[in-house]
Design a protein around this motif. Structure first.
Motif, PDB file in Angstrom:
ATOM      1  N   SER A  70      -3.798  -2.595  11.007  1.00  0.00           N
ATOM      2  CA  SER A  70      -2.953  -2.115   9.911  1.00  0.00           C
ATOM      3  C   SER A  70      -2.759  -0.610   9.966  1.00  0.00           C
ATOM      4  N   GLY A  71      -1.499  -0.175   9.896  1.00  0.00           N
ATOM      5  CA  GLY A  71      -1.183   1.237   9.853  1.00  0.00           C
ATOM      6  C   GLY A  71      -1.526   1.888   8.528  1.00  0.00           C
ATOM      7  N   GLU A  72      -1.921   1.092   7.519  1.00  0.00           N
ATOM      8  CA  GLU A  72      -2.277   1.611   6.195  1.00  0.00           C
ATOM      9  C   GLU A  72      -3.741   1.293   5.861  1.00  0.00           C
ATOM     10  N   ALA A  73      -4.576   1.104   6.884  1.00  0.00           N
ATOM     11  CA  ALA A  73      -5.964   0.682   6.664  1.00  0.00           C
ATOM     12  C   ALA A  73      -6.739   1.666   5.794  1.00  0.00           C
ATOM     13  N   ALA A  74      -6.506   2.951   5.977  1.00  0.00           N
ATOM     14  CA  ALA A  74      -7.249   3.954   5.203  1.00  0.00           C
ATOM     15  C   ALA A  74      -6.970   3.808   3.710  1.00  0.00           C
ATOM     16  N   ARG A  75      -5.721   3.537   3.348  1.00  0.00           N
ATOM     17  CA  ARG A  75      -5.378   3.382   1.930  1.00  0.00           C
ATOM     18  C   ARG A  75      -5.982   2.119   1.335  1.00  0.00           C
ATOM     19  N   ALA A  76      -6.253   1.132   2.180  1.00  0.00           N
ATOM     20  CA  ALA A  76      -6.728  -0.162   1.679  1.00  0.00           C
ATOM     21  C   ALA A  76      -8.213  -0.169   1.344  1.00  0.00           C
ATOM     22  N   ARG A  77      -8.957   0.808   1.838  1.00  0.00           N
ATOM     23  CA  ARG A  77     -10.404   0.808   1.606  1.00  0.00           C
ATOM     24  C   ARG A  77     -10.714   0.846   0.115  1.00  0.00           C
ATOM     25  N   GLY A  78     -11.622  -0.018  -0.292  1.00  0.00           N
ATOM     26  CA  GLY A  78     -12.050  -0.062  -1.680  1.00  0.00           C
ATOM     27  C   GLY A  78     -11.248  -1.003  -2.560  1.00  0.00           C
ATOM     28  N   LEU A  79     -10.157  -1.548  -2.038  1.00  0.00           N
ATOM     29  CA  LEU A  79      -9.346  -2.488  -2.810  1.00  0.00           C
ATOM     30  C   LEU A  79      -9.837  -3.926  -2.580  1.00  0.00           C
ATOM     31  N   PRO A  80      -9.576  -4.837  -3.511  1.00  0.00           N
ATOM     32  CA  PRO A  80     -10.038  -6.225  -3.353  1.00  0.00           C
ATOM     33  C   PRO A  80      -9.377  -6.902  -2.153  1.00  0.00           C
ATOM     34  N   LEU A  81     -10.185  -7.636  -1.394  1.00  0.00           N
ATOM     35  CA  LEU A  81      -9.688  -8.364  -0.231  1.00  0.00           C
ATOM     36  C   LEU A  81      -9.830  -9.863  -0.477  1.00  0.00           C
ATOM     37  N   LEU A 108       0.817  -1.208   0.000  1.00  0.00           N
ATOM     38  CA  LEU A 108       0.000   0.000   0.000  1.00  0.00           C
ATOM     39  C   LEU A 108       0.855   1.264   0.000  1.00  0.00           C
ATOM     40  N   ALA A 109       1.990   1.205   0.674  1.00  0.00           N
ATOM     41  CA  ALA A 109       2.859   2.382   0.761  1.00  0.00           C
ATOM     42  C   ALA A 109       3.672   2.611  -0.502  1.00  0.00           C
ATOM     43  N   LEU A 110       3.873   1.569  -1.308  1.00  0.00           N
ATOM     44  CA  LEU A 110       4.857   1.662  -2.392  1.00  0.00           C
ATOM     45  C   LEU A 110       4.314   1.427  -3.794  1.00  0.00           C
ATOM     46  N   ALA A 111       3.225   0.710  -3.928  1.00  0.00           N
ATOM     47  CA  ALA A 111       2.687   0.405  -5.260  1.00  0.00           C
ATOM     48  C   ALA A 111       1.629   1.424  -5.664  1.00  0.00           C
ATOM     49  N   ASP A 112       1.381   1.541  -6.959  1.00  0.00           N
ATOM     50  CA  ASP A 112       0.238   2.311  -7.441  1.00  0.00           C
ATOM     51  C   ASP A 112      -1.032   1.563  -7.056  1.00  0.00           C
ATOM     52  N   ARG A 113      -2.079   2.318  -6.817  1.00  0.00           N
ATOM     53  CA  ARG A 113      -3.339   1.706  -6.410  1.00  0.00           C
ATOM     54  C   ARG A 113      -3.856   0.727  -7.464  1.00  0.00           C
ATOM     55  N   ASP A 114      -3.712   1.100  -8.728  1.00  0.00           N
ATOM     56  CA  ASP A 114      -4.245   0.225  -9.780  1.00  0.00           C
ATOM     57  C   ASP A 114      -3.371  -1.001 -10.039  1.00  0.00           C
ATOM     58  N   GLN A 115      -2.228  -1.090  -9.339  1.00  0.00           N
ATOM     59  CA  GLN A 115      -1.414  -2.305  -9.431  1.00  0.00           C
ATOM     60  C   GLN A 115      -1.884  -3.382  -8.465  1.00  0.00           C
ATOM     61  N   ILE A 116      -2.652  -2.994  -7.436  1.00  0.00           N
ATOM     62  CA  ILE A 116      -2.984  -3.900  -6.334  1.00  0.00           C
ATOM     63  C   ILE A 116      -4.254  -4.687  -6.664  1.00  0.00           C
ATOM     64  N   ALA A 117      -4.103  -5.995  -6.796  1.00  0.00           N
ATOM     65  CA  ALA A 117      -5.227  -6.860  -7.168  1.00  0.00           C
ATOM     66  C   ALA A 117      -5.816  -7.604  -5.980  1.00  0.00           C
ATOM     67  N   GLY A 118      -5.128  -7.616  -4.843  1.00  0.00           N
ATOM     68  CA  GLY A 118      -5.670  -8.328  -3.693  1.00  0.00           C
ATOM     69  C   GLY A 118      -4.821  -8.152  -2.452  1.00  0.00           C
ATOM     70  N   LEU A 119      -5.498  -7.928  -1.320  1.00  0.00           N
ATOM     71  CA  LEU A 119      -4.851  -7.796  -0.020  1.00  0.00           C
ATOM     72  C   LEU A 119      -5.543  -8.734   0.961  1.00  0.00           C
ATOM     73  N   THR A 120      -4.967  -8.891   2.137  1.00  0.00           N
ATOM     74  CA  THR A 120      -5.628  -9.711   3.145  1.00  0.00           C
ATOM     75  C   THR A 120      -6.813  -8.948   3.735  1.00  0.00           C
ATOM     76  N   ARG A 121      -7.714  -9.651   4.361  1.00  0.00           N
ATOM     77  CA  ARG A 121      -8.883  -9.003   4.965  1.00  0.00           C
ATOM     78  C   ARG A 121      -8.500  -8.078   6.113  1.00  0.00           C
ATOM     79  N   SER A 122      -7.351  -8.331   6.731  1.00  0.00           N
ATOM     80  CA  SER A 122      -6.901  -7.479   7.830  1.00  0.00           C
ATOM     81  C   SER A 122      -6.407  -6.117   7.344  1.00  0.00           C
ATOM     82  N   ALA A 123      -6.194  -5.979   6.044  1.00  0.00           N
ATOM     83  CA  ALA A 123      -5.632  -4.744   5.497  1.00  0.00           C
ATOM     84  C   ALA A 123      -6.496  -3.528   5.790  1.00  0.00           C
TER      85      ALA A 123
END
Length: 282
Positions: free
Chosen positions: A73-84, A52-67
């Protein structure tokens, strides 16, 4: 899940790395390395935060549910709306990722079920020192195709940490958690960085140790560093932290999300601890 249990599980996941020769980017035999992957999957809470800190948002295809859990997670706000993902082999197969990141990636049950499929994988070691955090940042930044972002992030972290100083001035602190656990290695370094002495060191205990209420009262540290989630009594584990015998020990409260992983939130934890020490010295 309680933090000592989570850290134990994270450490257990790291064990297969010894056989794999440490953190490295692995590609399928005969295939070309991916310069800037377009479908990144993370299989680990700590890896989530680096992606979340280093990739472009459109590069991220999946994160864990804890994201997306702000308590973890210290990056929870950035993870909202991304596939879990639910660590499901079927989900990964459907995504067909061009980069899978974990601690290690190949240690997950989902990847074990996909043995016949070849994916580029980044196996990260659990960072239990600041140097380890920086190494993970560099490895992840290179893998996601943005090495310059890794260097810029490390430079910001170093500048911020340099400004904090050592307000602890040799005072003793215990990172005290549910059911009397004092943990862990990264926290120990964090305390030393702000000028505190870890009570575990003073008691000649390992940094991951269980200390009874009686031992804590007898040791009488200058500070108890506790997770913000334990500021209120919610169960028997947190009730122990509010025993009247501990009432006279100054408390420093830090979100667990900033300490459970070796990630950029390390700086936020250091700042919060230093600010609370300084406030009590005014």
């Amino acid at each position: 899940m309680e933090a000592p249990m989570l850290r134990s599980r994270l450490l257990a996941l790291a064990l297969p790395l010894a056989a794999l020769g440490g953190a490295a980017l692995h590609a399928a035999a005969g295939s070309a390395p991916v310069a800037r992957p377009k479908r990144i999957v993370s299989l680990n809470l700590c890896a989530d935060q680096l992606v979340l800190a280093l990739a472009d948002r459109d590069q991220i295809a999946g994160l864990t549910r804890s994201a997306v859990d702000p308590a973890m997670s210290g990056e929870a706000a950035r993870a909202r709306g991304l596939p879990l993902l639910a660590n499901s082999a079927e989900q990964i197969l459907a995504i067909d990722p061009d980069l899978v990141i974990g601690m290690p990636a190949r240690g997950s049950a989902a990847m074990a079920a996909l043995k016949g499929h070849h994916y580029h994988m980044l196996d990260l070691e659990i960072a239990d020192t600041l140097a380890g955090v920086y190494a993970s940042i560099r490895q992840t930044a290179a893998a996601v195709g943005h090495p310059e972002r890794g260097e810029a992030l490390i430079a910001r972290m170093e500048r911020d940490l340099a400004r904090i100083g050592r307000p602890g001035r040799g005072k003793v602190a215990a990172y005290y958690q549910r059911r009397g656990f004092m943990t862990g290695t990264l926290i120990d370094e964090l305390m030393r960085r702000v000028g505190l002495v870890n009570l575990a060191t003073k008691l000649h205990k390992p940094v991951l140790a269980q200390v009874s209420l009686e031992e804590m009262v007898a040791a009488r540290p200058d500070f108890l560093i506790v997770e913000s989630a334990t500021d209120r009594v919610t169960d028997q584990g947190t009730e122990m932290l509010h025993h009247p015998a501990l009432a006279g020990i100054a408390r420093i409260s830090v979100p667990e999300a900033w300490t459970v992983c070796g990630a950029p939130a390390y700086v936020l934890a250091a700042k919060r601890i230093a600010e609370q020490i300084e406030r009590r010295q005014d």
